[in-house]
Design an enzyme around this catalytic site. Structure first.
Site, PDB file in Angstrom:
ATOM      1  N   CYS A  92      27.870  35.964  51.322  1.00 40.76           N
ATOM      2  CA  CYS A  92      28.644  36.834  52.211  1.00 40.76           C
ATOM      3  C   CYS A  92      28.920  36.180  53.552  1.00 40.76           C
ATOM      4  CB  CYS A  92      27.902  38.165  52.419  1.00 40.76           C
ATOM      5  SG  CYS A  92      28.084  39.295  51.022  1.00 40.76           S
ATOM      6  N   LYS A 146      32.546  35.073  54.141  1.00 39.27           N
ATOM      7  CA  LYS A 146      33.654  36.011  54.286  1.00 39.27           C
ATOM      8  C   LYS A 146      34.472  35.678  55.519  1.00 39.27           C
ATOM      9  CE  LYS A 146      33.014  40.391  53.582  1.00 39.27           C
ATOM     10  NZ  LYS A 146      32.480  41.780  53.602  1.00 39.27           N
ATOM     11  N   ASP A 205      44.748  37.918  37.502  1.00 35.59           N
ATOM     12  CA  ASP A 205      45.174  36.520  37.480  1.00 35.59           C
ATOM     13  C   ASP A 205      44.762  35.860  38.779  1.00 35.59           C
ATOM     14  OD1 ASP A 205      46.563  34.716  35.660  1.00 35.59           O
ATOM     15  OD2 ASP A 205      47.890  36.413  35.259  1.00 35.59           O
ATOM     16  N   THR A 219      38.248  38.760  51.081  1.00 33.91           N
ATOM     17  CA  THR A 219      38.627  37.436  51.573  1.00 33.91           C
ATOM     18  C   THR A 219      37.384  36.597  51.801  1.00 33.91           C
ATOM     19  OG1 THR A 219      38.610  38.268  53.845  1.00 33.91           O
ATOM     20  CG2 THR A 219      40.730  38.246  52.699  1.00 33.91           C
ATOM     21  N   ASP A 245      54.606  36.840  28.246  1.00 31.65           N
ATOM     22  CA  ASP A 245      55.064  35.915  29.284  1.00 31.65           C
ATOM     23  C   ASP A 245      54.533  34.521  28.980  1.00 31.65           C
ATOM     24  OD1 ASP A 245      52.462  36.748  29.869  1.00 31.65           O
ATOM     25  OD2 ASP A 245      52.718  36.536  32.026  1.00 31.65           O
TER      26      ASP A 245
END
Length: 760
Positions: free
Chosen positions: A407, A410, A455, A530, A616
């Site tokens: 963490c 981050k 993805d 993030t 796809d």
């Protein structure tokens, strides 16, 4: 300046000669910790010294243009293809058309100039700049002259060196038509002699060369107006012309007017001898857009080239606290004017001579200059290692001696807060709780299925805004392939370890790019995470809805179906070439245009034309995804090589051996090909296993719907959509694919099925 002045963003706006020199020198000697970014609307920039030779037919477009994308790759710089249209010097941002503003610590402008448009009727004329537009006009005009025997009158307005060279180049290229009186080339200028600013002997030599080429000179003809009939002077006389080309005095890009920078009376940026904008320590300007006080220089490429090394030094010196250099314009320099054919007029210190030898001299100088940009070292791994070494040049201390994992990796809360505050508002009837809460809460519509997919991509480009768009489209494509309607998305983003402001800028661009595509598809960002890492990564989990009867799957194809591919192949090999520093900028541009074309409309078209199966084409390549479509049904297929659409440059990349790192694994699918010997010599052989980022959709469509389906795709902008083969009933117990170099897909279906319902 910040605590670590060498770890900042240098933004180059414009791909002019000075910036090309800066990038070339940066490639040879990068500054660790300083990030260089070039913004240009074109991937290629013209070298002005060779443009007359290109028009005359002595050089190709590639000979005369610097590949900016490849040059940036060599320099370890980011390339952003966009048009700048506003500068905010207080907030240090440059606004770009169609995308978020980009921030900078140091800004350099080399955006050139355009022919003045103050003449009434100038909108009817063709300006010589931008070169790309003029070159397309010139190609069209040559074709028109070749196909039409009626007389054509071509006028060049402007008697400077550029106008003289251009008129002679066009007369040479159209020489046969000029001699037959099918084409007239006129040079119109307001002075008594041409070229303006040159000694008497040089003027006589140029005039003689023009006369021999059949260029008609109009001295002391001040053009007051351009009409559809030609040009009109102050006395009201009209010179009939079918087309007018402007090479007149240059003017500055109009968007600089509101920049807050000091400008001269023509709108050019006033700079001092260090190329700094007057009154600013963080803005530089070079080339035609720069105006020296108190005596502006002529707008000539020779000055821009000489300014490049000074600009390179001063940008670096501004970050490292070193003394800036002064640019001292050369008082006299060698001038070589092209004379249409392989002749040139050389002028220096009052001396002038014209001959073929002078042209060969000019040709040698120009080609040597261009080799500076085409023969750069491309050791990308070594360059990356050097530019990632973020060290304070003055103290020798590391920006951060240790970066934590877990963490502790981050992205900081303040960065997130500031970034999210800049993103556009989003609203959804399905999302009850989203960004800002611990988890997202969705309200599912009645009688709908929830469709989910995840993805993740490593960044295939250095532009975080484009990468955000690609990552979002790549993830959404899985929903489109099932004919599901996107609703919400969550993002996992990894940002390269950097100074706080750099991280914030990258995150803002990355999320803005993703949200740009999510908003286009009525999908909202509901949350995410993030972190910092060694490289930029982005993953999305996307949620969508579909009614059960509308859902499409990759299985369900039937014998006799046509296989339709919506977008061309070649993304993987072009990105592999780009990673090696060998891809042409135009190849990469077309690959990006292909990747950024959403599959949403294609999915709707396939559903409307009753596709039996849809998937796809992504990482496993066309062959791998086709086998997934055929396998559960026990079917086989025939593919037609000449029908496979390819991105420009893809075949060349394959032939030169630039293969994606995933290609060897995808090559296992070749085991299912019945007749590999027919395709192995063809580039399509490797391209059917080429991994596609944001690839197209592959559908199995009933034969009676196939042509209408392709027509609808073409109308919607899928310009290379094609019927690439047919589905056949398996003749063997195992699924197989048969390859044909060329064939009529109707004949293939007829051979496999004696009677096909609805056959056309």
């Amino acid at each position: 300046m910040q605590e670590h002045p060498n770890y900042q963003d240098i933004l180059l706006v414009g791909g002019g000669h000075s910036h090309a020199i800066v990038l070339q020198m940066w490639a040879m000697n990068p500054l660790p910790g300083a990030r260089l970014t070039l913004v240009s609307p074109q991937v290629q920039t013209a070298y002005s010294g060779m443009l007359p030779g290109m028009v005359a037919g002595h050089y190709s477009l590639e000979d005369t243009h610097i590949d900016l994308a490849r040059l940036c790759r060599a320099a370890g710089a980011r390339f952003i293809q966009a048009c700048a249209h506003e500068i905010d010097i207080d907030n240090r941002t440059v606004s770009l058309l169609g995308r978020p503003p980009i921030e900078y610590d140091l800004l350099s402008l080399d955006v050139g100039a355009t022919p003045a448009r103050e003449l009434p009727g100038s909108e009817l004329a063709i300006p010589v700049k931008p070169i790309g537009h003029f070159y397309r006009f010139w190609q069209k005009l040559q074709k028109q002259v070749g196909e039409n025997t009626s007389p054509f009158r071509l006028g060049v307005v402007g008697g400077g060196a550029g106008g003289c060279e251009l008129s002679m180049a066009m007369a040479h290229a159209l020489q046969g038509a000029v001699k037959k009186k099918q084409v007239e080339v006129h040079l119109i200028h307001g002075a008594a002699a041409i070229p303006q600013g040159y000694p008497v002997r040089a003027r006589k030599l140029v005039s003689k060369e023009m006369q021999e080429l059949g260029v008609q000179l109009h001295h002391n003809w001040n053009v007051n107006e351009i009409t559809e009939q030609g040009v009109v002077n102050g006395s009201g006389d009209c010179l009939p012309l079918d087309q007018v080309i402007l090479t007149t005095n240059a003017c500055a890009p109009p968007w600089l007017a509101n920049s807050g920078l000091s400008l001269d009376d023509k709108g050019f940026v006033v700079v001092d001898q260090t190329l700094r904008a007057q009154g600013r320590e963080d803005v530089f300007a070079a080339g035609d857009v720069a105006s020296f006080a108190p005596e502006p220089l002529p707008k000539a490429g020779v000055y821009a080239v000489r300014q490049g090394p000074v600009l390179f030094h001063n940008l670096r010196a501004s970050l490292t606290g070193r003394r800036l250099k002064q640019y001292r314009p050369q008082k006299d320099f060698l001038s070589l004017l092209s004379c249409g054919g392989k002749r040139a007029v050389a002028v220096r210190n009052g001396f002038a001579a014209a001959s073929g030898l002078m042209w060969r001299w000019k040709d040698s100088i120009d080609r040597t200059f261009m080799r500076r940009f085409s023969e750069l070292p491309m050791d990308m791994a070594d360059h990356t290692a050097k530019t990632k070494d973020i060290v304070d040049q003055r103290s020798g201390s590391s920006l951060s001696p240790m970066r934590c994992n877990g963490c502790g990796a981050k992205v900081g809360a303040d960065i997130l807060r500031r970034t999210l505050a800049t993103l556009p508002d989003q609203h959804s009837e399905y999302l009850l709780k989203g960004v800002g809460d611990d988890a997202a809460v969705m309200d599912l519509p009645a009688n709908h299925l929830l469709v989910q997919s995840s993805d993740q991509l490593r960044a295939p480009v250095d532009d975080p805004w484009i990468f955000g768009r690609l990552a979002a489209l790549h993830a959404l494509s899985d929903l489109f392939a099932m004919n599901a309607r996107p609703a919400t998305a969550q993002i996992l983003a990894t940002l390269p370890t950097a100074a706080e402001e750099i991280t914030r800028r990258d995150l803002q661009q990355l999320l803005a790019g993703a949200i740009h595509e999510l908003n286009r598809h009525h999908c909202v960002l509901s949350g995410g995470h993030t972190a910092e890492g060694s490289e930029m990564l982005m993953g999305l989990t996307v949620n969508g809805f579909s009614e059960r009867e509308q859902l499409l799957e990759k299985t369900g194809a039937r014998g006799g179906d046509c296989l339709i591919l919506s977008k061309p192949l070649g993304v993987g090999t072009i990105l592999a070439a780009e990673g090696a520093g060998e891809a042409k900028g135009l190849w990469l541009q077309q690959a990006l245009e292909t990747m950024l074309h959403s599959n949403a409309d294609a999915a709707e078209i396939f559903a409307r034309h009753n596709a039996n199966a849809l998937t796809d084409v992504t990482g496993f390549g066309l062959l791998g995804h086709l086998l997934e479509m055929l396998g559960p049904e026990g079917l086989s297929a025939t593919l037609i090589a000449e029908n496979l659409p390819l991105i420009s440059g893809a075949a060349t990349c394959i032939e030169r051996g630039w293969l994606s790192s995933l290609q060897p694994q995808n090559a296992n699918a070749y085991a299912f090909v019945e007749n590999p010997q027919e395709w192995q010599p063809l580039p399509q052989w490797s391209l059917i296993t080429d991994p596609q980022t944001c690839g197209g959709l592959l559908a199995a469509v009933p034969i009676d719907q196939a042509e209408a389906c392709v027509g609808a795709l073409l109308e919607r902008g899928y310009t290379q959509a094609s019927i690439i083969g047919v589905v056949t009933d398996a003749q063997n117990p195992e699924v197989s694919v048969h390859l044909r170099k060329s064939a009529d897909w109707r004949a293939l279906i007829s051979q496999d099925n004696e009677t096909v319902p609805g056959q056309v």
